[in-house]
Design a protein around this motif. Structure first.
Motif, mmCIF file in Angstrom:
data_model
loop_
_atom_site.group_PDB
_atom_site.id
_atom_site.type_symbol
_atom_site.label_atom_id
_atom_site.label_comp_id
_atom_site.label_asym_id
_atom_site.label_seq_id
_atom_site.Cartn_x
_atom_site.Cartn_y
_atom_site.Cartn_z
ATOM 1 N N UNK A 79 7.345 -4.937 8.016
ATOM 2 C CA UNK A 79 6.281 -4.345 7.205
ATOM 3 C C UNK A 79 6.217 -4.950 5.802
ATOM 4 N N UNK A 80 7.307 -5.501 5.325
ATOM 5 C CA UNK A 80 7.367 -5.986 3.938
ATOM 6 C C UNK A 80 8.129 -7.301 3.867
ATOM 7 N N UNK A 81 7.691 -8.253 4.661
ATOM 8 C CA UNK A 81 8.414 -9.514 4.771
ATOM 9 C C UNK A 81 8.453 -10.354 3.518
ATOM 10 N N UNK A 82 7.574 -10.061 2.559
ATOM 11 C CA UNK A 82 7.554 -10.838 1.322
ATOM 12 C C UNK A 82 8.213 -10.094 0.168
ATOM 13 N N UNK A 83 8.903 -9.021 0.466
ATOM 14 C CA UNK A 83 9.660 -8.284 -0.545
ATOM 15 C C UNK A 83 11.141 -8.597 -0.329
ATOM 16 N N UNK A 84 11.783 -9.143 -1.341
ATOM 17 C CA UNK A 84 13.144 -9.655 -1.177
ATOM 18 C C UNK A 84 14.126 -8.590 -0.729
ATOM 19 N N UNK A 85 13.995 -7.374 -1.265
ATOM 20 C CA UNK A 85 14.971 -6.347 -0.929
ATOM 21 C C UNK A 85 14.870 -5.929 0.538
ATOM 22 N N UNK A 86 13.693 -6.052 1.133
ATOM 23 C CA UNK A 86 13.541 -5.754 2.554
ATOM 24 C C UNK A 86 14.246 -6.813 3.396
ATOM 25 N N UNK A 87 14.144 -8.081 2.984
ATOM 26 C CA UNK A 87 14.837 -9.151 3.703
ATOM 27 C C UNK A 87 16.354 -9.011 3.531
ATOM 28 N N UNK A 88 16.783 -8.623 2.333
ATOM 29 C CA UNK A 88 18.209 -8.424 2.087
ATOM 30 C C UNK A 88 18.761 -7.299 2.960
ATOM 31 N N UNK A 89 17.997 -6.198 3.053
ATOM 32 C CA UNK A 89 18.432 -5.069 3.879
ATOM 33 C C UNK A 89 18.590 -5.495 5.330
ATOM 34 N N UNK A 119 0.853 -1.185 0.000
ATOM 35 C CA UNK A 119 0.000 0.000 0.000
ATOM 36 C C UNK A 119 0.890 1.237 0.000
ATOM 37 N N UNK A 120 0.357 2.357 -0.451
ATOM 38 C CA UNK A 120 1.171 3.563 -0.592
ATOM 39 C C UNK A 120 1.797 3.989 0.735
ATOM 40 N N UNK A 121 0.991 4.047 1.792
ATOM 41 C CA UNK A 121 1.510 4.484 3.088
ATOM 42 C C UNK A 121 2.552 3.516 3.628
ATOM 43 N N UNK A 122 2.292 2.223 3.487
ATOM 44 C CA UNK A 122 3.234 1.228 3.983
ATOM 45 C C UNK A 122 4.528 1.259 3.181
ATOM 46 N N UNK A 123 4.433 1.390 1.863
ATOM 47 C CA UNK A 123 5.624 1.458 1.022
ATOM 48 C C UNK A 123 6.488 2.650 1.401
ATOM 49 N N UNK A 124 5.860 3.773 1.723
ATOM 50 C CA UNK A 124 6.615 4.960 2.105
ATOM 51 C C UNK A 124 7.345 4.744 3.425
ATOM 52 N N UNK A 125 6.658 4.111 4.381
ATOM 53 C CA UNK A 125 7.293 3.834 5.673
ATOM 54 C C UNK A 125 8.462 2.864 5.507
ATOM 55 N N UNK A 126 8.259 1.820 4.697
ATOM 56 C CA UNK A 126 9.335 0.853 4.461
ATOM 57 C C UNK A 126 10.533 1.539 3.809
ATOM 58 N N UNK A 127 10.269 2.387 2.815
ATOM 59 C CA UNK A 127 11.349 3.098 2.131
ATOM 60 C C UNK A 127 12.144 3.956 3.110
ATOM 61 N N UNK A 128 11.458 4.659 3.999
ATOM 62 C CA UNK A 128 12.145 5.521 4.962
ATOM 63 C C UNK A 128 12.997 4.702 5.939
ATOM 64 N N UNK A 129 12.475 3.565 6.388
ATOM 65 C CA UNK A 129 13.268 2.720 7.285
ATOM 66 C C UNK A 129 14.497 2.161 6.566
ATOM 67 N N UNK A 130 14.353 1.834 5.295
ATOM 68 C CA UNK A 130 15.490 1.316 4.539
ATOM 69 C C UNK A 130 16.557 2.396 4.346
ATOM 70 N N UNK A 131 16.113 3.621 4.077
ATOM 71 C CA UNK A 131 17.063 4.728 3.935
ATOM 72 C C UNK A 131 17.828 4.944 5.238
ATOM 73 N N UNK A 132 17.118 4.922 6.360
ATOM 74 C CA UNK A 132 17.770 5.108 7.653
ATOM 75 C C UNK A 132 18.737 3.957 7.949
ATOM 76 N N UNK A 133 18.361 2.737 7.594
ATOM 77 C CA UNK A 133 19.247 1.592 7.812
ATOM 78 C C UNK A 133 20.547 1.772 7.035
#
Length: 342
Positions: A184-194, A149-163
């Motif tokens: 928040x995005x356990x089924x997205x590979x790049x989130x697991x990689x991060x 979802x748009x809001x969730x994707x934005x939150x995930x992106x911000x956490x990844x940037x901070x990481x």
């Protein structure tokens, strides 16, 4: 911002960070020449977080309630039921949630307490600064997050940037942000990689290995092998690192990926007091005193380290000198190693 999310992200590369940063000291446990690397690239698959939003209790046990004898009550306002000649069709709607099929019923996908656990995790997420621009994230990564979802994707992106931003200076806080993105995005590979890369930098070898394995299952390809092998070393399993170096997937790596993996495998040999084997492992990468580039600088440094461990001091000094000369990013402490050897 960290190289991990640079705009020239290569899907299956194992490009590395310094194996030993300038000024760090220590014995063999420091795994000199074998330091951390920021693996890049992995593709995501579709996120199914929408399943988490199913209401408590799962799908209805009977699909549409039936009257006595299993027949639906004849109500004119029931949606989706078919009439034939003014009577309801007795055929079952097998695709309805909870409808019986081949004598079995679908079970609810949610485990007890899942919603509460997810809520608690989100309440414990680290704070996000208000000035984060999600456009700073690699466009390919943002594309992977569009399944959310748009809001969730934005939150995930911000956490990844901070990481990525905090990984070098505050690896523990970076890991908290990476975990929040993964939750928040356990089924997205790049989130697991991060999450895996952040755990690696924080020294959480077991978590790092589990997350990197998950990322590879989702995205495929031979990437991340050098980091995974180094995690095996961190867990005290150098033989496992050597086995990864011998795997079929290792042959699919590009030149830089092969160099990175060879450096880790050589470090595993040193962990097992097999210095000459470490030298041979790196010789297969054809180190050259006329080479250039950061990957070759790391290879030269690791080769010098293996030669020093094998008691071949004069050769080691030659390779440390070459590593220092071509270390354009000044990531290695080759000059210090030269001083140690006299």
């Amino acid at each position: 911002m960290s190289e991990r999310f640079s705009r020239d992200r290569n899907r299956n590369s194992d490009s590395g960070r310094p194996h030993r940063e300038r000024g760090e000291r220590g014995g063999r446990d420091d795994r000199r020449g074998q330091g951390r690397r920021d693996d890049q690239g992995a593709r995501g698959e579709r996120d199914r977080y929408s399943r988490d939003d199913r209401r408590d209790g799962g799908p209805r046990a009977e699909g549409a309630r039936r009257g006595e004898g299993g027949r639906r009550p004849e109500r004119s306002d029931r949606r989706g039921d078919r009439r034939e000649g003014g009577r309801y069709d007795d055929r079952r709607h097998s695709q309805r949630a909870g409808a019986e099929r081949d004598g079995q019923r679908r079970s609810a996908p949610q485990r007890s307490g899942f919603r509460e656990e997810r809520l608690n995790k989100r309440l414990s997420e680290p704070d996000l600064p208000g000035d984060i621009d999600v456009e700073d994230l690699d466009p390919m990564v943002r594309q992977d997050l569009k399944v959310l979802s748009k809001d969730n994707a934005e939150a995930v992106a911000k956490h990844m940037i901070m990481a990525a931003t905090l990984m070098a200076d505050d690896p523990q806080l970076a890991l908290r942000h990476a975990r929040a993105a993964k939750d928040r995005a356990g089924r997205v590979a790049v989130a697991r990689e991060t999450n895996g890369i952040a755990a690696y930098h924080a020294g959480e070898w077991k978590e790092a290995l589990a997350e990197l394995r998950a990322a590879r299952r989702m995205s495929g390809g031979p990437g991340l092998m050098a980091v995974m092998a180094d995690c095996e070393r961190g867990l005290g399993r150098p033989q496992k690192a050597i086995e990864l170096g011998r795997s079929e997937e290792a042959r699919e790596l590009d030149e830089e990926g092969r160099i990175e993996l060879a450096i880790v495998v050589a470090g595993a040999r040193l962990d097992m007091d097999q210095a000459e084997s470490a030298v041979v492992t790196l010789q297969r990468m054809n180190p050259s005193l006329t080479s250039t580039g950061q990957a070759q600088a790391r290879l030269s440094y690791a080769y010098g380290d293996a030669l020093a461990a094998a008691g071949r001091k004069d050769e080691a000094k030659e390779w440390f000198a070459h590593a220092d000369a071509i270390d354009e990013d000044e990531q290695l402490d080759a000059a210090d190693r030269l001083g140690e050897l006299g």
